[in-house]
Motif scaffolding. Structure first.
Motif, PDB file in Angstrom:
ATOM      1  N   ASN A  98      43.074  46.700  37.652  1.00  0.00           N
ATOM      2  CA  ASN A  98      44.294  47.307  37.149  1.00  0.00           C
ATOM      3  C   ASN A  98      44.079  47.995  35.810  1.00  0.00           C
ATOM      4  OD1 ASN A  98      46.390  47.123  38.947  1.00  0.00           O
ATOM      5  ND2 ASN A  98      46.668  44.933  38.550  1.00  0.00           N
ATOM      6  N   GLN A  99      43.259  47.344  34.974  1.00  0.00           N
ATOM      7  CA  GLN A  99      43.127  47.806  33.594  1.00  0.00           C
ATOM      8  C   GLN A  99      42.078  48.908  33.433  1.00  0.00           C
ATOM      9  OE1 GLN A  99      44.913  46.247  30.970  1.00  0.00           O
ATOM     10  NE2 GLN A  99      46.022  45.008  32.457  1.00  0.00           N
ATOM     11  N   ILE A 100      40.912  48.710  34.055  1.00  0.00           N
ATOM     12  CA  ILE A 100      39.786  49.595  33.749  1.00  0.00           C
ATOM     13  C   ILE A 100      40.074  51.069  34.042  1.00  0.00           C
ATOM     14  CG2 ILE A 100      37.386  50.138  34.351  1.00  0.00           C
ATOM     15  CD1 ILE A 100      36.910  47.111  34.544  1.00  0.00           C
ATOM     16  N   PRO A 101      40.618  51.405  35.222  1.00  0.00           N
ATOM     17  CA  PRO A 101      40.865  52.842  35.468  1.00  0.00           C
ATOM     18  C   PRO A 101      41.794  53.447  34.431  1.00  0.00           C
ATOM     19  CG  PRO A 101      41.084  51.571  37.464  1.00  0.00           C
ATOM     20  CD  PRO A 101      41.004  50.583  36.346  1.00  0.00           C
ATOM     21  N   ALA A 102      42.790  52.667  34.022  1.00  0.00           N
ATOM     22  CA  ALA A 102      43.719  53.176  33.021  1.00  0.00           C
ATOM     23  C   ALA A 102      43.004  53.405  31.689  1.00  0.00           C
ATOM     24  CB  ALA A 102      44.870  52.192  32.833  1.00  0.00           C
ATOM     25  N   MET A 103      42.128  52.465  31.357  1.00  0.00           N
ATOM     26  CA  MET A 103      41.382  52.608  30.107  1.00  0.00           C
ATOM     27  C   MET A 103      40.477  53.827  30.133  1.00  0.00           C
ATOM     28  SD  MET A 103      40.040  48.966  28.817  1.00  0.00           S
ATOM     29  CE  MET A 103      40.730  47.611  29.677  1.00  0.00           C
ATOM     30  N   LEU A 104      39.913  54.066  31.323  1.00  0.00           N
ATOM     31  CA  LEU A 104      39.012  55.209  31.450  1.00  0.00           C
ATOM     32  C   LEU A 104      39.788  56.506  31.598  1.00  0.00           C
ATOM     33  CD1 LEU A 104      36.330  53.737  33.861  1.00  0.00           C
ATOM     34  CD2 LEU A 104      36.176  54.031  31.388  1.00  0.00           C
ATOM     35  N   GLY A 105      41.094  56.421  31.646  1.00  0.00           N
ATOM     36  CA  GLY A 105      41.904  57.623  31.776  1.00  0.00           C
ATOM     37  C   GLY A 105      41.983  58.119  33.207  1.00  0.00           C
TER      38      GLY A 105
END
Lengths: 262, 354
Positions: free
Chosen positions: B298-305
């Motif tokens: 959930n978090q990583i793709p958002a962090m990577l934009g």
């Protein structure tokens, strides 16, 4: 060969044992005895019923007919864990070690029947439970010394070569301090050096611990050298019984091994 | 270079039998425990504690229970969810019907009740193994699901079938805040892990492993298969029962039978396969992995934009789990725990591997 412990009275007597699986008669009317401190070989061609005989002795098979008297106690049928608590241990033709466990743990399982601390003590691993564990560990370490397997103490047995696995299996059987040790082809598939080692261990076990040994073996040289008396089976019947020399000269035995037209 | 045991001689069997024979491991464990008991309650955010750490701890406990049965005794079970439900509903009913009971006693009784149910459903293991046993335990799962959703006595005749845990009060102390509930779970998990470790390295653990590795040989050296198998079912279910009660009381608060369905069973089985069959450490690694992956996805793709939708994330999660399970079954059936052990072994020799 000189021995420190003379051969004594009868330890195990099998009387008129018959065993069949459906229509296959594995053993019919086999009787013989094993005396204290002796090395008794059971030989015979393939399918003669040797392993079935061992399975009957340690309670894994239940014969349809016959009696077994061990240490003066006669029995008809018994579960394997009962015979092992009476003092019968064995090794297997194709190694039956606990492959996921280390050498040390495998041999420790041989002491299971002698460990009595209950569940709660074990869960705490404290006081008496720990002392008991260490006490048995010391015994196991003596066996490890005896079999010269110190270096593989903590190695999972699945990773060991065949000859060493056979040795660990012997160690596991010895850990139970058996009075009667059944060895099912202890030297099968070994090279000459490994066989010599194994022979030495068997003689030492017999001599130092005074363990009575019944062994099945196909290597006739080994059988003739090691054993005090030999019983020969063929097609589930006893065809000869006596000293290695007597058996070697017996015409029936020669026929059974070479094959004659009946 | 740091991870070296040179100079650490073991002169007694007692030292040799220690759970952590190497000094560095003991120091690391101490630091982890210190962090878990002191650091996290002081500094961790409420989200971290409630959404990640409490479920992680309770699932680790359930995984320990399952691992005793599957990893140590070799008896496959697909009924874990059902057994957790037994623990949860037993605890609920004990707390409801005998309100004066201490909550710790309630948890223990819930474990005991689950152990009895576990023994009952473990009886088929005396005759069948492998897939057939898996199917028999699957029957336990469906039966228990049905029992708790249909027999209303268990849910105290609430119309919706959903029940709520009583307030967590032990010896007059009220465990209200997330940090307090986290500490309670942590304490119980520590105790269970220690007890489980002691059991598996002692006599009873050896008899379980003997049954797992070769039941015929085990029988011939004097192990009674019935006792070994049923004791594994009992201990395993006891632990799973307590974890079920904790899951309901500390994590969910209010729940319905669906909380303990077949997915929970599979989830826990994945944990021990990925973490490592036959390893207590593996239970923690597996539980951490399975709890973290969905959050990371959930978090990583958002962090990577690269924002991905929740639906895609949950699909990805399933696909990644599937791939990992296949990978572990083929490449390393002993899971993360074995990878860790291999890593340590390499580290001991590094930088001179010969």
């Amino acid at each position: 060969m000189e021995r420190t412990r003379p051969i004594g009275d009868v330890l195990l007597q099998v009387d008129d044992i018959s065993l069949s699986f459906g229509g296959v008669q594995a053993l019919s009317g086999v009787s013989f005895d094993i005396r204290r401190h002796e090395i008794r070989a059971i030989i015979g061609p393939n399918g003669a019923g040797k392993s079935s005989m061992l399975n009957v002795i340690n309670g894994f098979y239940h014969p349809q007919q016959g009696r077994i008297t061990f240490k003066g106690q006669t029995r008809r049928r018994m579960r394997p864990h009962e015979t092992s608590s009476q003092g019968i241990a064995r090794t297997f033709q194709n190694i039956a070690l606990f492959r996921g466990m280390s050498t040390l743990d495998n041999i420790m399982t041989g002491r299971l029947l002698k460990m009595h601390r209950n569940f709660l003590w074990q869960a705490l691993w404290w006081g008496p439970a720990e002392r008991e564990e260490i006490e048995h560990r010391e015994h196991v370490e003596r066996i490890i010394d005896f079999l010269e397997i110190q270096s593989i103490r903590k190695v999972p047995v699945g990773q060991l070569p065949y000859g060493l696995q056979k040795r660990v299996e012997l160690g596991r059987a010895l850990a139970a301090e058996p009075e009667l040790l059944l060895l099912d082809e202890p030297m099968a598939g070994m090279n000459v050096e490994e066989k010599e080692d194994m022979c030495r261990f068997i003689l030492d076990v017999n001599d130092e611990f005074g363990t009575t040994i019944a062994l099945i073996e196909h290597d006739m040289g080994v059988v003739m050298d090691l054993s005090d008396r030999v019983v020969v089976l063929d097609y589930g019947r006893k065809i000869a019984d006596g000293s290695p020399d007597a058996v070697r000269g017996d015409q029936k035995v020669i026929d059974a091994y070479l094959g004659v037209s009946h | 270079m740091i991870y070296r045991e040179a100079g650490q001689f073991k002169t007694t069997y007692r030292a040799d039998q220690a759970v952590f024979p190497i000094l560095q491991d003991r120091v690391a464990l101490l630091l982890i425990l210190l962090g878990a008991y002191v650091g996290i309650p002081m500094f961790a955010s409420e989200y971290l504690v409630v959404a990640i750490l409490i479920p992680f701890l309770i699932l680790s406990m359930a995984a320990i229970g399952l691992n005793i049965l599957v990893g140590y005794c070799g008896q496959i079970s697909l009924g874990t969810g059902g057994f957790m439900a037994v623990g949860a509903y037993a605890a609920y009913n004990f707390a409801l019907r005998v309100p004066e009971l201490n909550l710790i006693v309630v948890f223990l009784l819930a474990g005991g009740a689950t152990a009895l149910v576990g023994i009952l459903f473990g009886i088929p293991s005396l005759r069948i193994k492998g897939f057939y046993l898996a199917v028999a335990t699957l029957a336990a799962q469906f039966f228990l699901d049905w029992l708790f959703s249909r027999v209303q006595w268990f849910t105290n005749y609430t119309p919706s079938g959903s029940v709520a845990a009583p307030p967590i009060r032990i010896f007059g102390y009220y465990f209200g805040s997330p940090a307090e509930r986290y500490l309670l779970a942590l304490l119980l998990v520590t105790i269970v892990a220690l007890v489980a470790k002691n059991l598996v390295r002692g006599r009873i653990g050896r008899s379980w492993m003997a049954i797992r590795d070769m039941d015929i040989a085990a029988e011939i050296i004097g192990i009674r298969p019935m006792f070994a198998k049923l004791s594994a079912f009992a201990v395993s279910s006891f632990i799973i029962g307590i974890s079920g009660a904790l899951w309901a009381f500390l994590h969910l608060g209010a729940w319905e039978p669906l909380a303990f369905d077949i997915n929970r069973s599979f989830n826990l089985l994945f944990m021990i396969i990925i973490g490592g069959l036959g390893s207590i450490l593996g239970c923690f690694l597996g539980a951490a992995f399975i709890t973290m992956v969905p959050i990371a996805l959930n978090q990583i793709p958002a962090m990577l934009g690269v924002p991905i939708s929740t639906a895609t994330a949950s699909h990805l999660e399933l696909m990644i789990f599937g791939a990992l399970i296949v990978f572990f079954l083929i490449a390393e059936p002993h899971g993360l725990a074995r990878l860790w052990a291999v890593g340590k072994q390499k580290l001991r020799l590094w930088p001179f591997p010969h």
